[in-house]
Design a protein around this motif. Structure first.
Motif, short mmCIF file in Angstrom:
data_model
loop_
_atom_site.label_atom_id
_atom_site.label_comp_id
_atom_site.label_asym_id
_atom_site.label_seq_id
_atom_site.Cartn_x
_atom_site.Cartn_y
_atom_site.Cartn_z
N VAL A 162 36.98 34.05 48.57
CA VAL A 162 36.08 34.36 47.45
C VAL A 162 36.75 35.40 46.57
CG1 VAL A 162 33.83 35.31 46.78
CG2 VAL A 162 34.02 33.86 48.83
N VAL A 163 36.86 35.11 45.28
CA VAL A 163 37.42 36.06 44.32
C VAL A 163 36.50 36.11 43.10
CG1 VAL A 163 39.38 36.70 42.88
CG2 VAL A 163 39.77 35.59 45.09
N HIS A 164 35.99 37.29 42.80
CA HIS A 164 35.16 37.50 41.61
C HIS A 164 35.75 38.60 40.75
CE1 HIS A 164 31.02 35.83 43.20
NE2 HIS A 164 32.03 35.04 43.49
N ASP A 165 35.72 38.40 39.44
CA ASP A 165 36.01 39.47 38.48
C ASP A 165 37.40 40.07 38.63
OD1 ASP A 165 33.23 39.75 37.20
OD2 ASP A 165 32.78 40.01 39.33
N SER A 166 38.40 39.23 38.81
CA SER A 166 39.78 39.71 38.84
C SER A 166 40.43 39.49 37.48
CB SER A 166 40.59 38.98 39.92
OG SER A 166 41.96 39.30 39.80
N GLY A 167 40.86 40.56 36.86
CA GLY A 167 41.51 40.44 35.56
C GLY A 167 42.95 39.98 35.66
N ASP A 168 43.55 40.06 36.86
CA ASP A 168 44.96 39.69 37.05
C ASP A 168 45.15 38.23 37.43
OD1 ASP A 168 45.58 42.27 36.50
OD2 ASP A 168 46.24 42.81 38.52
N LEU A 169 44.06 37.52 37.68
CA LEU A 169 44.19 36.12 38.11
C LEU A 169 44.36 35.22 36.89
CD1 LEU A 169 44.27 34.29 40.55
CD2 LEU A 169 41.78 34.04 40.39
N ILE A 170 45.56 34.68 36.72
CA ILE A 170 45.88 33.84 35.56
C ILE A 170 45.99 32.37 35.97
CG2 ILE A 170 47.43 33.51 33.60
CD1 ILE A 170 46.09 36.27 33.73
N THR A 171 46.78 32.10 37.00
CA THR A 171 46.91 30.75 37.53
C THR A 171 46.82 30.82 39.06
OG1 THR A 171 49.33 30.87 37.69
CG2 THR A 171 48.39 30.02 35.62
N PHE A 172 46.29 29.76 39.65
CA PHE A 172 46.14 29.72 41.10
C PHE A 172 46.19 28.26 41.54
CE2 PHE A 172 43.02 30.20 44.83
CZ PHE A 172 44.05 30.40 45.73
N LEU A 184 36.18 27.56 48.82
CA LEU A 184 36.87 28.31 47.77
C LEU A 184 35.88 28.68 46.68
CD1 LEU A 184 39.48 29.37 46.45
CD2 LEU A 184 39.78 27.09 45.43
N GLU A 185 35.89 29.96 46.30
CA GLU A 185 34.98 30.47 45.27
C GLU A 185 35.75 31.36 44.31
OE1 GLU A 185 30.99 33.28 45.24
OE2 GLU A 185 31.19 31.75 46.81
N LEU A 202 39.22 20.63 51.32
CA LEU A 202 38.19 21.54 50.88
C LEU A 202 36.81 20.89 51.04
CD1 LEU A 202 38.63 24.38 49.63
CD2 LEU A 202 38.18 23.35 47.40
N VAL A 203 35.85 21.68 51.55
CA VAL A 203 34.48 21.18 51.73
C VAL A 203 33.57 21.67 50.60
CG1 VAL A 203 32.45 21.24 53.23
CG2 VAL A 203 34.73 21.02 54.22
N SER A 204 33.77 22.93 50.16
CA SER A 204 32.94 23.45 49.07
C SER A 204 33.80 24.19 48.06
CB SER A 204 31.85 24.37 49.62
OG SER A 204 32.39 25.58 50.10
N LEU A 205 33.38 24.08 46.79
CA LEU A 205 34.10 24.71 45.68
C LEU A 205 33.09 25.28 44.71
CD1 LEU A 205 36.64 25.22 43.89
CD2 LEU A 205 36.28 22.92 42.95
N LYS A 206 33.30 26.55 44.34
CA LYS A 206 32.44 27.19 43.35
C LYS A 206 33.32 27.86 42.31
CE LYS A 206 28.66 30.52 42.75
NZ LYS A 206 27.70 31.43 43.44
N THR A 207 33.07 27.56 41.04
CA THR A 207 33.84 28.19 39.98
C THR A 207 33.01 28.29 38.72
OG1 THR A 207 35.83 28.08 38.62
CG2 THR A 207 34.87 25.99 39.29
N THR A 208 33.19 29.39 38.00
CA THR A 208 32.56 29.56 36.69
C THR A 208 33.57 29.26 35.57
OG1 THR A 208 33.09 31.92 36.75
CG2 THR A 208 30.91 31.26 37.52
#
Length: 412
Positions: A162-172, A184-185, A202-208
């Motif tokens: 789970v990763v929320h509100d990371s300003g450094d995440l550009i590509t993954f 994965l969230e 993957l069984v579950s995926l959450k993304t905004t």
């Protein structure tokens, strides 16, 4: 002293640092004082803790990079004890993201990486052994895609990320059948340009950031949450999920609702979600206009068994009466449970409940929850508690004669 789970959640202290209106210098002083107290509390507990292994370790408080040295030590403490579930929730006031320059950054030195270089992924020289991790959650923590890939490929038991509100995440990128990841969230990472998920179980995926999603060969994917602008859900988001629509059992969509939006267009463009058992609609709405146009969307899932509608009204509560509207009747043969959160007794709430009472042939239970949907833990204000009490009383009074005796009514 020997407990295997350490959960440093301090709701009363977080309540103290809730932002005032207007912002004051005294408030800044209060925040710094409460942060020092929190750090002292955690340090004191860890000094007396004797367990050699940790199942879970959670830091949950408004902390920034100013507490970097302490957080580094806490991480090292948890990993030294082969922690299985690790969570850093450093959201401002427990609710909002910090400005990216103020956020704590996960130190790449722990991983043996050179400034997070992707060439180091899969070639660990870690100072600390992270391999016991089964679940990792990072909120308001700056972390790069390369660092996340290190965890994915070097923690063979890591099933939840789970990763929320990371300003450094550009590509993954997550790929390869050997990856253990099941859940994965990736949410509220506004600088994210590409989220590539390929050939994983993957069984579950959450993304905004569903508009940045590349999805391919995910045969086990059964649970998806995605949000976006209203008109983007059909035009952009769902096409990106096309490879898994035949396996989806739970689908959650978040969007801003506008009654003027032509949902009948959705009906003609949406694929039939024949395997879908549960549909969750997280809706932000304004005013008390009818929500019955949502029926056009819900009809795309003919075998639906549970429907959850979570309403987040973006203005003050209004219970003005008006004439109930009706939508075209459509029989839901398999719908057994209908849940409505954010109920305040508006006419639009009653319209939705009445519609599914009349059209859900196999309906067994209706769950009414007056609480406003919220993605974080917090203490309720006194006025909220009072409003919820009024809404519950309203539901008991208005719905008693509307729902037949064979349908169970639960007011939570």
């Amino acid at each position: 002293m020997y407990v295997s789970c350490l959960d440093f959640y301090a709701p009363e202290a977080l309540d103290k640092v809730s932002p005032p209106e207007p912002w004051t210098k005294e408030y800044d002083i209060l925040c710094k004082r409460e942060r020092r107290k929190y750090v002292k509390w955690v340090n004191k507990v860890l000094q007396s803790h004797k367990a050699l292994a940790l199942d879970g370790f959670r830091i949950y408080f408004d902390l920034t990079k100013s507490s970097r040295q302490s957080i580094d030590k806490w991480l090292q403490y948890a990993i030294d004890r082969k922690v299985q579930r690790l969570e850093l929730n450093l959201l401002e006031h427990g609710m909002f993201r910090h400005r990216s320059p103020d956020c704590y950054t996960l130190p790449v030195g722990f991983l043996g990486l050179r400034c997070g270089k992707s060439s180091d992924v899969g070639n660990p020289r870690a100072v600390i052994d992270f391999k016991s991790l089964k679940a990792l959650s990072l909120k308001s923590v700056n972390v790069s895609g390369e660092v996340l890939e290190f965890f994915i490929y070097n923690c063979k038991f890591l099933e939840r990320l789970v990763v929320h509100d990371s300003g450094d995440l550009i590509t993954f990128k997550v790929s390869g059948p050997c990856v253990a990841l099941k859940h994965l969230e990736i949410c509220y990472c506004n600088n994210l340009k590409c989220l590539n998920v390929c050939s994983v179980n993957l069984v579950s995926l959450k993304t905004t950031r569903a508009q940045k999603l590349l999805l391919k060969s995910v045969p086990m994917l059964a649970n998806v949450y995605a949000n976006g602008l209203y008109h983007d859900i059909v035009g952009d988001v769902l096409p990106r999920l096309s490879c898994c629509l035949s396996t989806l059992e739970v689908l959650a969509l978040g969007f801003f609702y506008n009654e003027a939006t032509q949902l009948k267009v959705w009906r003609s463009e949406l694929p039939q979600l024949t395997t879908l058992k549960q549909l969750i609609l997280n809706i932000s709405a304004r005013g008390g206009k009818s929500l019955l146009r949502l029926v056009s969307l819900i009809r795309a899932a003919p075998n639906l068994e549970k429907l959850v509608i979570k309403l987040n009204w973006v203005e003050e509560i209004n219970r003005r009466r008006r004439k109930l509207k009706k939508a075209v009747n459509y029989p839901f043969h398999h719908l057994k449970v209908f849940e409505l959160s954010g109920y305040y007794g508006r006419t639009c709430d009653l319209e939705l409940i009445k519609y599914f009472v009349e059209n859900a042939i196999s309906l067994e239970k209706i769950i009414i929850d007056p609480r406003k949907p919220c993605g974080f833990e917090r203490l309720l204000m006194d006025w909220e508690i009072k409003e919820h009490k009024v809404a519950r009383a309203h539901a008991k009074e208005r719905l008693k004669g509307l729902i037949s005796s064979h349908v169970e009514l639960v007011i939570s």
